[in-house]
Design a protein around this motif. Sequence first.
Motif, PDB file in Angstrom:
ATOM      1  N   GLU A  98      78.910  10.021 -22.457  1.00  0.00           N
ATOM      2  CA  GLU A  98      77.970  11.079 -22.062  1.00  0.00           C
ATOM      3  C   GLU A  98      78.053  12.265 -23.038  1.00  0.00           C
ATOM      4  N   VAL A  99      79.277  12.654 -23.380  1.00  0.00           N
ATOM      5  CA  VAL A  99      79.419  13.792 -24.303  1.00  0.00           C
ATOM      6  C   VAL A  99      78.724  13.467 -25.625  1.00  0.00           C
ATOM      7  N   LEU A 100      78.965  12.258 -26.131  1.00  0.00           N
ATOM      8  CA  LEU A 100      78.345  11.907 -27.417  1.00  0.00           C
ATOM      9  C   LEU A 100      76.833  11.758 -27.304  1.00  0.00           C
ATOM     10  N   GLU A 101      76.356  11.290 -26.168  1.00  0.00           N
ATOM     11  CA  GLU A 101      74.901  11.230 -25.960  1.00  0.00           C
ATOM     12  C   GLU A 101      74.289  12.607 -26.234  1.00  0.00           C
ATOM     13  N   GLN A 102      75.018  13.651 -25.802  1.00  0.00           N
ATOM     14  CA  GLN A 102      74.476  15.009 -25.895  1.00  0.00           C
ATOM     15  C   GLN A 102      74.697  15.653 -27.262  1.00  0.00           C
ATOM     16  N   CYS A 103      75.782  15.289 -27.945  1.00  0.00           N
ATOM     17  CA  CYS A 103      76.112  16.087 -29.142  1.00  0.00           C
ATOM     18  C   CYS A 103      76.332  15.262 -30.414  1.00  0.00           C
ATOM     19  N   TYR A 104      76.005  13.982 -30.370  1.00  0.00           N
ATOM     20  CA  TYR A 104      76.312  13.087 -31.501  1.00  0.00           C
ATOM     21  C   TYR A 104      75.851  13.657 -32.845  1.00  0.00           C
ATOM     22  N   ASP A 105      74.614  14.150 -32.883  1.00  0.00           N
ATOM     23  CA  ASP A 105      74.029  14.545 -34.171  1.00  0.00           C
ATOM     24  C   ASP A 105      74.602  15.840 -34.733  1.00  0.00           C
TER      25      ASP A 105
END
Length: 499
Positions: A227-234
Amino acid sequence: MKKARIGFDVGRKIGKIDDRIYGSFIEHLGRAVYTGIYEPKHPQADKKGFRKDVAEAVRQLRVPIIRYPGGNFVSGYNWEDGVGPVEKRPRRLELAWRTVEPNEVGIHEFADWCESVGSDIMMAVNLGTRGMDDARRLYEYCNFEGGTALSDLRIRNGRKKPFGIKVWCLGNEMDGEWQMGHKTAYEYGRLAAETSKLLKLIDRDVETVACGSSNRDMPTYKHWEREVLEQCYDVVDYLSLHQYYGPNHVDNDHRSYLTLADNMDAFIREVVEICDEVGAKKHSDKKIHLSFDEWNVWYHSNEQDKAIRPWQIAPPQLEDIYNFEDAVLLATMMNTLINRCDRVKIACLAQLVNVIAPIMTQPGGGLFRQTIYYPYYYASVYGRGEALRAEIDGPTYDCARFTGAQALHVSGVRNGNELFVMLVNRGGEDTDVTIAVDGATVVSVTECSVLQHTDRLAVNSFENPDCVAPRASSAKTEKEGVRLVAPSESVHFVRLALR
Ligand code: AHR
């Protein structure tokens, strides 16, 4: 005696090691700062109040980067309390560890100290009681040249040149319900993305670290990462991992305890898989790398800490005294980070002085190096270069928690004409080991030292500082390779000259 062969091939590389995997951590916690690195009344204090003997012991470790100022501490920290004239700085209640923070050391003092020991700072921002506005203000204060309110304040506070801090942690352990300002994965992921965005608007070259799970046993583990990476990956560069081990992880089974680096390895593998899965879902070309920014053994002080009276300045918290078997485990954890250097780019041994630390100090007195100092020292000093893949053909063992564990645990790092091998025999039998190197000739053995003790609970202390310390051992250069005897439960530090 059991026999084993460890094969390296100079052409079979895992990757170039990022020196920052030999980082460490200093938190405003216990005696890490006050009466640790900083003790103005100590006979060895320098003009700024920092202990010269401690600085020298840190310098010897060649620590490339130090995470600061926390830890749980950072989630309630107001950095402004630690700048400006010391006599005007407030004392504050520190809620993470229930102490009083005197703020005698802040970013200026810590940065000067880091420069003196040759380390960079990895700065953590408060995303607990504060947020993205505070992060951008701190960034401007620290890193902007001048000509703005906050950068000029830094200059007025005595520091013309920016601190030049490149790596920024977006909070600390935000998945933990103990954390001030604890968040859900979605809340945190959004906040991490927006905070990182602001820092990158100021400076495109800044590197940011989003919080992963506080350990592999967290109930939200894996969901949190996704979930965290879904939001901040880029917009972030690294995802963090934290892990501390103790025999309690394995029902106090000694053999299983020494196998816990395999758990760490699985943790890294799983987090890499999640990073790549999210990346693939987003059709991203970008790779998220890992920052294992808290790792160590931690359990000895748990009981004694319960008796510490709250609201003191720098009480002796988390003062684990490490024994020999802890050093054996730590060596295998260090090997694991080296062997995963293709994805782990930063790692911080938590912590550095007094608090779950390789260096222990006595207020007004001396210092000693803990058992765990030595694997960390050897890896940091000699393990710079390219990690080579090791083929291990040797004994395995079964224990209460694992079956088929490799008795020998090893890493190999080539640095020009030297191959540094950290070889751990964590099994129960002495083993006759041959280290073979394909693609190069071993000219000689530059060093072969061993960390070993008959009592697995042996510790170092102020009275007996070298009870567990490396001593010279022997290795022979033969036609098949370099041969040595690795006694049951021992750590070998082997440096080979190659041609
Ligand atoms: O290193 C000690 C503590 O362990 C840190 O403050 C926290 O991040 C972790 O739980």
